[in-house]
Design a protein around this motif. Structure first.
Motif, PDB file in Angstrom:
ATOM      1  N   LEU A 135      20.930  52.954  74.609  1.00 16.97           N
ATOM      2  CA  LEU A 135      22.113  52.102  74.722  1.00 16.97           C
ATOM      3  C   LEU A 135      23.329  52.633  73.972  1.00 16.97           C
ATOM      4  O   LEU A 135      24.390  52.014  74.011  1.00 16.97           O
ATOM      5  N   THR A 136      23.199  53.774  73.268  1.00 11.82           N
ATOM      6  CA  THR A 136      24.396  54.410  72.726  1.00 11.82           C
ATOM      7  C   THR A 136      25.055  55.192  73.863  1.00 11.82           C
ATOM      8  O   THR A 136      24.417  55.517  74.869  1.00 11.82           O
ATOM      9  N   TYR A 137      26.335  55.526  73.696  1.00 12.17           N
ATOM     10  CA  TYR A 137      27.046  56.245  74.760  1.00 12.17           C
ATOM     11  C   TYR A 137      26.368  57.576  75.068  1.00 12.17           C
ATOM     12  O   TYR A 137      26.129  57.916  76.227  1.00 12.17           O
ATOM     13  N   GLU A 138      26.038  58.327  74.013  1.00  5.81           N
ATOM     14  CA  GLU A 138      25.406  59.636  74.208  1.00  5.81           C
ATOM     15  C   GLU A 138      24.049  59.482  74.876  1.00  5.81           C
ATOM     16  O   GLU A 138      23.702  60.243  75.792  1.00  5.81           O
ATOM     17  N   GLY A 139      23.283  58.482  74.446  1.00 10.87           N
ATOM     18  CA  GLY A 139      21.979  58.246  75.046  1.00 10.87           C
ATOM     19  C   GLY A 139      22.074  57.842  76.502  1.00 10.87           C
ATOM     20  O   GLY A 139      21.283  58.287  77.339  1.00 10.87           O
ATOM     21  N   GLU A 179      26.593  67.706  83.377  1.00  8.85           N
ATOM     22  CA  GLU A 179      27.250  68.084  84.629  1.00  8.85           C
ATOM     23  C   GLU A 179      27.434  66.842  85.496  1.00  8.85           C
ATOM     24  O   GLU A 179      26.479  66.142  85.820  1.00  8.85           O
ATOM     25  N   PHE A 180      28.702  66.576  85.856  1.00  9.34           N
ATOM     26  CA  PHE A 180      29.022  65.459  86.718  1.00  9.34           C
ATOM     27  C   PHE A 180      29.181  65.966  88.149  1.00  9.34           C
ATOM     28  O   PHE A 180      29.840  66.984  88.380  1.00  9.34           O
ATOM     29  N   SER A 181      28.589  65.271  89.087  1.00 10.20           N
ATOM     30  CA  SER A 181      28.746  65.629  90.496  1.00 10.20           C
ATOM     31  C   SER A 181      30.209  65.439  90.903  1.00 10.20           C
ATOM     32  O   SER A 181      30.999  64.824  90.166  1.00 10.20           O
ATOM     33  N   LYS A 202      35.831  58.139  83.267  1.00  9.89           N
ATOM     34  CA  LYS A 202      35.116  58.218  84.546  1.00  9.89           C
ATOM     35  C   LYS A 202      33.612  58.126  84.328  1.00  9.89           C
ATOM     36  O   LYS A 202      32.899  57.462  85.102  1.00  9.89           O
ATOM     37  N   ALA A 203      33.118  58.773  83.275  1.00 13.42           N
ATOM     38  CA  ALA A 203      31.676  58.717  82.980  1.00 13.42           C
ATOM     39  C   ALA A 203      31.250  57.287  82.673  1.00 13.42           C
ATOM     40  O   ALA A 203      30.198  56.826  83.138  1.00 13.42           O
TER      41      ALA A 203
END
Length: 610
Positions: free
Chosen positions: A256-260, A274-276, A358-359
Motif C-alpha cells: 500500500l505504499t506508492y513504491e510497493g 516500464e510503463f506501456s 499518470k502512474a
C-alpha cells in the motif's frame, strides 16, 4: 550562537558524510567489465545477453554510453537460433544449462555454415564446471574463450543493494541449489574489504546459518583473521541475515505504499519500471529509473498511497509558481540568469511529476477493476485471526468466480501461513475448486507451494470447537503477532498521511514480521526476547561476534546491514527506512532479489499465466 536545530542539522550532515558509500560497491565490477572488452580484439562487437532481466541489470554497471565506448555495436537477447551478427560475438549469461545449450547451438550452426567468428562468454558470477562440461561434451569448447565476472551486489539506491538473482526462493527451497548462498557469503567478504570488518553477525533461518558458516570458512581460507578498519568513514557495526522463509506473511500481503503499489501493478525490475504506451500516456512505452535522484519519487516513494495525490498537487503548484516567477517581466538580468540556470532542474521535476501523476491514475484504475477493498479486508481478517469463517467464504467466492489467480493464491497461502495450515475439511474443497476454476495444470503449482511451506493441510481434529475454528491461537504467527504487537488494535485511528507507527505501510493493519523482529534484535542485541516465548518459529537463530564493536563509543548512530536471503519486498524497505529514526540507526539493506506476491507465485509455476 548555533540553535539546537542547526546543531542537529550539522550533526546529521556530518553523519551522512561518514556513512558507507554503497554506490562504490560495484566499482571493481565496472572496471572488470571494461577490461574484459578493452583487452579483447579491436573492432565492432555483438553482445548477446541471456535475458531481459540481465539487460536491465547491466544498465546499472555499463549503460549504453559505456557500451558504445567499448565498441559494442549491437545488443541481442539470447534466442535458440541466431543467424545475424559480426565476427566478434560476446555472450553475457548466468552459468545455467538452458542458455548454455542455446550458445552451443549457435556455434554449431555457424560451424556448419562455415561462418568465421570469435566467441567469448562472460559468466556471472563465475564459470561453473557444469558449463565447461556442456561445451566439452558438445565439441565446441575449443572455439570459446570463457571468463568469470564477479558481479554480486548492485546499488539500486542510496540504501539498497541487490544481487538481482531471480527466483532465489525456488532455487533454495525447491531445487536445492545453494550456489546463491555462496554468492551471499562472498558479497559479505567484499563488503568487509570495502567497509571494514563487521564485528557482529545476527541471523534468523537455516539458510542464513549456512551463509554465516560459509562466510567464516571463506575468511579462514583467505587468511582474513585480523580486524580491518574501514578505508574511510564509518564501518558497518552489525549484519542481520534474515531468511525469506521465516516470514512468508509479508510478501503475501497487498502493498500500500506508492513504491510497493508500483511494483504490484507494473513490476519494478532492477530499479526500473516500464510503463506501456497506454499507461505512459505518451503513445510509446516509457522506462523510468526509480531512485532518490528522482525529485518527485523521492518525496512519495515510502508514503501510503492515500497521501500521494496531495503531495503531487503541492508539487504541481510549486512548479506553476516557479514558472510564473520566471516569466515576470520585472526580473533583473541576474534573476533571469538564475532562472535559466535552474530550468533543467525544473524540466526534470516537471517530467517526473507528469510520470508519477499518470502512474497514480493507472494504479487507481487498476485497483478499481477488481474488488480490491474486499481483498484487503480479507487479508486483514486473516492477519487478525478474528473471523476465519468470513475470510474462507471470500476465498471460496474468489476461486469459484475465477477472480485473478494471484489474488486467490494470495488469500489461500495467507490463510495457511498465518494459521500454520488449513484444516483438511476446508483444504481439499479449496484445492478441488481451484483446479476446476484455473485448470488441472496447477496441480504442480499446489505441489510446489506445499513443498516450500506456503500451503499446508492440517490433519483433521477429533473435535473441532467453534473457538479453534475462529482462531488458531497457538500457531507461530499468532504467538509472534501478540509478542511483537504486529497487528494494531484500532487501525482505523491511524493517520496514514503522517504516520507514527510502522504499520502504516499496510494501512495500519500490520507491521511486517521480518522488520519487527529485526527491530527487536537491534534494540536487545539478540534473538532471546523472541525465542524465549515463541519456541516453534521456523528456522534457527544465531549471534556471532567476530570482534568487540568499537564503533559506537560516543552513542553515534550505528550503521546496520540487513541482508534478506530469498528476497525483500518494497514494503519492508519502506518500513526499515521509517524505523531508522526511532531506533537511532542507519540501515543498509541488501537482498538476493526484490519479491512480491506475483513474482513469488510465478517462481513456483511451471508456465506463464496469461
Amino acid at each position: 550562537m548555533a540553535t539546537h536545530i542547526e546543531e542537529e542539522a550539522k550533526e546529521e550532515a556530518d553523519f551522512a558524510s561518514q556513512v558507507p558509500r554503497i554506490s562504490e560497491v560495484c566499482d571493481e565490477a565496472r572496471k572488470e567489465f571494461q577490461n574484459f572488452f578493452t583487452s579483447s580484439p579491436p573492432g565492432p562487437k555483438d553482445l548477446v545477453i541471456q535475458s531481459k532481466e540481465l539487460m536491465t541489470l547491466l544498465e546499472h554497471v555499463a549503460p549504453m554510453k559505456t557500451l558504445r565506448s567499448l565498441e559494442v555495436e549491437h545488443i541481442y537477447l539470447l534466442e535458440p537460433i541466431m543467424k545475424t551478427g559480426g565476427p566478434l560475438r560476446y555472450y553475457l549469461t548466468r552459468p545455467e544449462i538452458a542458455p548454455m545449450q542455446h550458445i552451443v547451438n549457435h556455434i554449431k550452426s555457424d560451424l556448419n555454415e562455415k561462418e568465421q567468428r570469435m566467441y567469448h562468454i562472460l559468466f556471472i558470477p563465475r564459470v561453473l564446471a557444469l558449463c565447461e562440461y556442456i561445451l566439452e561434451r558438445e565439441g565446441v569448447i575449443g572455439y570459446v574463450k570463457r571468463y568469470s565476472w564477479n558481479l554480486n551486489l548492485i546499488p539500486l539506491d542510496d540504501h539498497l543493494l541487490s544481487l538481482e538473482h531471480p527466483k532465489t526462493a525456488r532455487a533454495l527451497l525447491l531445487e536445492g541449489n545453494y550456489s546463491i548462498l555462496h554468492l551471499v557469503a562472498s558479497s559479505l567478504i567484499d563488503l568487509e574489504e570495502k567497509f571494514g570488518t563487521i564485528p557482529t553477525l545476527h541471523g534468523k533461518g537455516n539458510f542464513s546459518k549456512k551463509v554465516m558458516d560459509m562466510f567464516i570458512r571463506m575468511k579462514k581460507i583467505k587468511g582474513l583473521t585480523e580486524f580491518q578498519h574501514p578505508q574511510k568513514g564509518l564501518g558497518v557495526s552489525e549484519v542481520i541475515l534474515f531468511d525469506r522463509s521465516c516470514d512468508w506473511i509479508t510478501p503475501l500481503c497487498s502493498q500500500l505504499t506508492y513504491e510497493g503499489m508500483l511494483d504490484d501493478v507494473f513490476g519494478i525490475q532492477s530499479g526500473f519500471v516500464e510503463f506501456s504506451k497506454e499507461a505512459s500516456g505518451k503513445g510509446v512505452p516509457v522506462k523510468v529509473l526509480l531512485n532518490e535522484n528522482d525529485p518527485v519519487f523521492s518525496l512519495i516513494r515510502s508514503m501510503h498511497f492515500s497521501g500521494v495525490s496531495e503531495v503531487l498537487v503541492t508539487v504541481s503548484k510549486e512548479l506553476q509558481r516557479d514558472y510564473s516567477h520566471g516569466r515576470d517581466k520585472n526580473k533583473t538580468i541576474q534573476e533571469m540568469k538564475e532562472f535559466v540556470k535552474n530550468l533543467p532542474q525544473l524540466r526534470t521535476k516537471h517530467d517526473s511529476l507528469s510520470t508519477h501523476l499518470k502512474a497514480s491514475e493507472n494504479i487507481i484504475r487498476k485497483k478499481k477493476e477488481g474488488d480490491f477493498q474486499r481483498q484487503l479486508s480479507t487479508e486483514w481478517t486473516l492477519l487478525e485471526g478474528s473471523n476465519k469463517v468470513t475470510a474462507y467464504d471470500h476465498i471460496e467466492e474468489s476461486i469459484e468466480g475465477q477472480s485473478n489467480i494471484y489474488s486467490s493464491l494470495q488469500l489461500l497461502c495467507l490463510a495457511s501461513v498465518t494459521a500454520d495450515g488449513i484444516k483438511e475439511k476446508y483444504f481439499h474443497p479449496f484445492k478441488s475448486s481451484f483446479l476446476h476454476s484455473y485448470g488441472h495444470k496447477h496441480l504442480v503449482t499446489f505441489y510446489h507451494l506445499q513443498q516450500v511451506g506456503l500451503l499446508k493441510s492440517k490433519a483433521k481434529d477429533d473435535i473441532i470447537s467453534s473457538k479453534s475454528l475462529l482462531k488458531d491461537d497457538m500457531a507461530p504467527f499468532f504467538q509472534l503477532q501478540r509478542l511483537l504487537k504486529l497487528v494494531p488494535k484500532k487501525p482505523e485511528d491511524f493517520n496514514l498521511k503522517e504516520p507514527t507507527d510502522a504499520s502504516y505501510v499496510f494501512g495500519g493493519a500490520y507491521i511486517p514480521l521480518s522488520v519487527s523482529a529485526i527491530g527487536s534484535v537491534v534494540s536487545t542485541g539478540g534473538w532471546s526476547h523472541i525465542e524465549g516465548v515463541v519456541k516453534n518459529w521456523e528456522g534457527s537463530s544465531f549471534t556471532h561476534h567476530q570482534f568487540k564493536s568499537v564503533r559506537n563509543e560516543q552513542g553515534r548512530r550505528r550503521v546496520i546491514l540487513v541482508y534478506f536471503v530469498g528476497g525483500v519486498t518494497y514494503s519492508e524497505v519502506n518500513t526499515l527506512r521509517f524505523m531508522e529514526q526511532k531506533l537511532n540507526v542507519y540501515f543498509i539493506i541488501a537482498t538476493t532479489d526484490i519479491v512480491n506476491w506475483k513474482r513469488l507465485f510465478d517462481s513456483f509455476m511451471e508456465f506463464e499465466v496469461t
